[in-house]
Design a protein around this motif. Structure first.
Motif, PDB file in Angstrom:
ATOM      1  N   TYR A 327       0.846  -1.207   0.000  1.00 11.33           N
ATOM      2  CA  TYR A 327       0.000   0.000   0.000  1.00 11.33           C
ATOM      3  C   TYR A 327       0.876   1.251   0.000  1.00 11.33           C
ATOM      4  O   TYR A 327       0.629   2.197  -0.761  1.00 11.33           O
ATOM      5  N   ASP A 333      -5.351   1.367  -2.459  1.00 12.63           N
ATOM      6  CA  ASP A 333      -6.138   1.002  -1.280  1.00 12.63           C
ATOM      7  C   ASP A 333      -6.483  -0.476  -1.226  1.00 12.63           C
ATOM      8  O   ASP A 333      -6.823  -0.999  -0.154  1.00 12.63           O
ATOM      9  N   TYR A 335      -4.619  -3.035  -1.363  1.00 10.75           N
ATOM     10  CA  TYR A 335      -3.709  -3.769  -0.486  1.00 10.75           C
ATOM     11  C   TYR A 335      -4.078  -3.573   0.978  1.00 10.75           C
ATOM     12  O   TYR A 335      -4.031  -4.517   1.775  1.00 10.75           O
ATOM     13  N   LEU A 336      -4.460  -2.371   1.323  1.00 11.94           N
ATOM     14  CA  LEU A 336      -4.858  -2.098   2.701  1.00 11.94           C
ATOM     15  C   LEU A 336      -6.136  -2.858   3.045  1.00 11.94           C
ATOM     16  O   LEU A 336      -6.271  -3.417   4.146  1.00 11.94           O
TER      17      LEU A 336
END
Length: 396
Positions: A327, A333, A335-336
Motif C-alpha cells: 500500500y 487502497d 492492499y490495505l
C-alpha cells in the motif's frame, strides 16, 4: 464493511499488549533462569524442555522493540533477562557465535553453529543496542558480523553456507529443521540475514555493512525471487535450485524485508528498481496464497501438487505487514483492504481469546490444532508482535 484504519491500529495496539503480557506471565523460568523451552496450548510449561537460541533471541528482539515502541520497566526487565541469558549461556566464548540449543539447566545440548541462529542474534542484539547503547553489546554484534563474513560467506559463488560444527568446521547435515532439505544454501537463512544486516545498518552504517546488505538484496533479485514471483527455497553451492515448494508466508514476508533493506540503504533508485518485482510478489501471493475468508495458506509443492491448506500463525502476521508495505509503495487502497481482511481472519480464528497468544495453526475450516505448543523452539512472539508495531509505524 471494512473497519477503519484508526480502529485497525487501535486493535493492533491492544493486541500487542495482550501478546507481551502473555510472554511476561508464562515464559520466565524462575527456577533455572531465562525462559522455558516449551509451554503447551493450556499454558503449562515443560520445565525440562531444551532451550533454543531462536526463542531466546526473538524474545530479546520483541521486548527491546516493544520498549522502543512504548517504554516500561517491565518490558525492559524482559529484554535484560533475555540479553543476560543469551550472553551467559548461549554465547560460545571459545569458538565464537551462539549455540543452537541448551538443556533446561543452560548447558550446551547442540553446539552447532547454524547461521540462521547467528543472524537472529545479530538482529536481536542490534535492537537491544538501540534501546540501551551498551558498548559491549555492539562489540558482540560486530564480532558476530565478522564471523559470518569470515566463516559463512561463500566468496566464490556468493551467498552464505547454512551451518557449521561447534568449531566452525564443515558439517554433513546442514538442515535448519527436519522438514528442510540438506543443501548448502537456503532461502530462510538468507532472508533473515537480510533482516539482521538491515537492523545492523541502522546502528552501525559502515561501508562494510552497507556493502554486505546490498549484496543480499542483489542475491534476492538474482537467485531467490523467481520469474513466477515465488521464492526458491533451497540451492546447492553453485545456485542450482533444489526445491519445488512454494512457501506463501515467506513470499510475502520477503517482499517487505527487501523494501525495508533498500530504504535503510537510502538508495531511491534501487527502491524504484525493486518496486515492480516486489509488487509482483504481493499480487501473486494474493492470487494464489490467500483464501476467500482472508486466511493465508501454508505451502504448495509444485512437483507433487500437494497443497498444505493449514493456516499457520506467522504467515497471517507477515501478510498484514507485506500488504501495508505494498500500500505504501503503490498508494493502492486494495492492499490495505486485504490487510484488514486478514486481520479479521486472525481475530476470528488465530488469536486464542480464552488462553491468550495465537494458536500455532488452524485447519481450512478454522479449527485449531490443540496438540501444538503456544511457545517453544519455533513458536515465538516476534512475528505477531512485530506486525502490531510495524503496521503502527507505517500507518500511524
Amino acid at each position: 464493511m471494512p473497519i477503519s484504519v484508526g480502529r485497525y491500529l487501535g486493535e493492533l495496539s491492544r493486541e500487542l499488549v495482550n501478546i507481551l503480557s502473555y510472554w511476561q506471565t508464562y515464559m520466565p523460568d524462575e527456577k533455572h533462569g531465562g525462559f522455558y523451552g516449551l509451554v503447551d496450548v493450556q499454558n503449562r510449561p515443560d520445565e525440562e524442555a531444551p532451550k533454543g537460541v531462536i526463542l531466546n533471541a526473538r524474545i530479546l528482539w520483541t521486548f527491546s522493540a516493544a520498549c522502543l515502541h512504548s517504554f516500561s520497566e517491565e518490558k525492559k526487565a524482559m529484554a535484560d533477562r533475555a540479553y543476560q541469558y543469551l550472553e551467559t549461556h548461549f554465547r560460545d566464548k571459545r569458538y565464537g557465535g551462539v549455540y543452537w540449543e541448551l538443556d533446561y539447566l543452560g548447558k550446551p545440548l547442540n553446539p552447532r553453529k547454524q547461521i540462521y541462529a547467528q543472524v537472529f542474534a545479530v538482529y536481536a542484539l542490534s535492537e537491544y543496542y538501540k534501546l540501551t547503547s551498551e558498548p559491549v553489546a555492539l562489540d558482540w554484534i560486530l564480532e558476530l558480523f565478522h564471523l559470518l563474513e569470515e566463516k559463512a560467506a561463500d566468496r566464490e559463488s556468493g551467498g552464505y553456507i547454512e551451518a557449521f560444527a561447534e568449531d566452525w568446521s564443515e558439517l554433513d547435515d546442514l538442515r535448519l529443521s527436519e522438514k528442510d532439505a540438506n543443501e548448502k544454501k537456503g532461502m530462510n537463512t538468507h532472508i533473515h540475514l537480510l533482516e539482521a544486516y538491515t537492523n545492523l545498518c541502522r546502528i552501525h552504517p559502515t561501508d562494510e555493512v552497507k556493502a554486505a546488505l546490498r549484496q543480499l538484496i542483489e542475491l534476492m533479485q538474482e537467485h531467490f525471487v523467481g520469474d513466477d514471483y515465488h521464492l526458491k527455497l533451497f540451492f546447492d553451492e553453485k545456485w542450482k535450485v533444489k526445491s519445488s515448494v512454494i512457501s506463501y508466508g515467506h513470499d510475502i514476508e520477503t517482499s517487505w524485508l527487501i523494501y525495508e533493506a533498500a530504504e535503510v540503504l537510502g538508495d531511491e533508485a534501487l527502491l524504484e528498481e525493486l518496486k515492480p518485482m516486489l509488487l509482483g510478489m504481493v499480487d501473486t501471493f494474493l492470487k494464489e496464497g490467500v483464501d476467500s475468508a482472508g486466511g493465508v495458506i501454508n505451502e504448495l509443492d509444485t512437483e507433487t501438487g500437494h497443497l498444505d491448506t493449514d493456516r499457520h500463525w506467522w504467515p497471517q502476521a507477515e501478510a498484514m505487514v507485506g500488504l501495508v508495505y505494498a500500500y505504501r509503495m503503490s498508494g493502492d487502497d486494495r492492499y490495505l483492504g486485504k490487510a484488514l481482511k486478514i486481520w479479521t481472519f486472525i481475530k476470528e480464528f488465530i488469536i486464542d481469546h480464552r488462553k491468550g497468544e495465537w494458536f500455532w495453526k488452524v485447519d481450512r475450516y478454522g479449527n485449531p490444532d490443540l496438540s501444538d505448543e503456544k511457545a517453544g523452539f519455533w513458536k515465538c512472539p516476534y512475528h505477531n508482535s512485530r506486525a502490531c508495531m510495524e503496521i503502527g509505524r507505517q500507518l500511524g
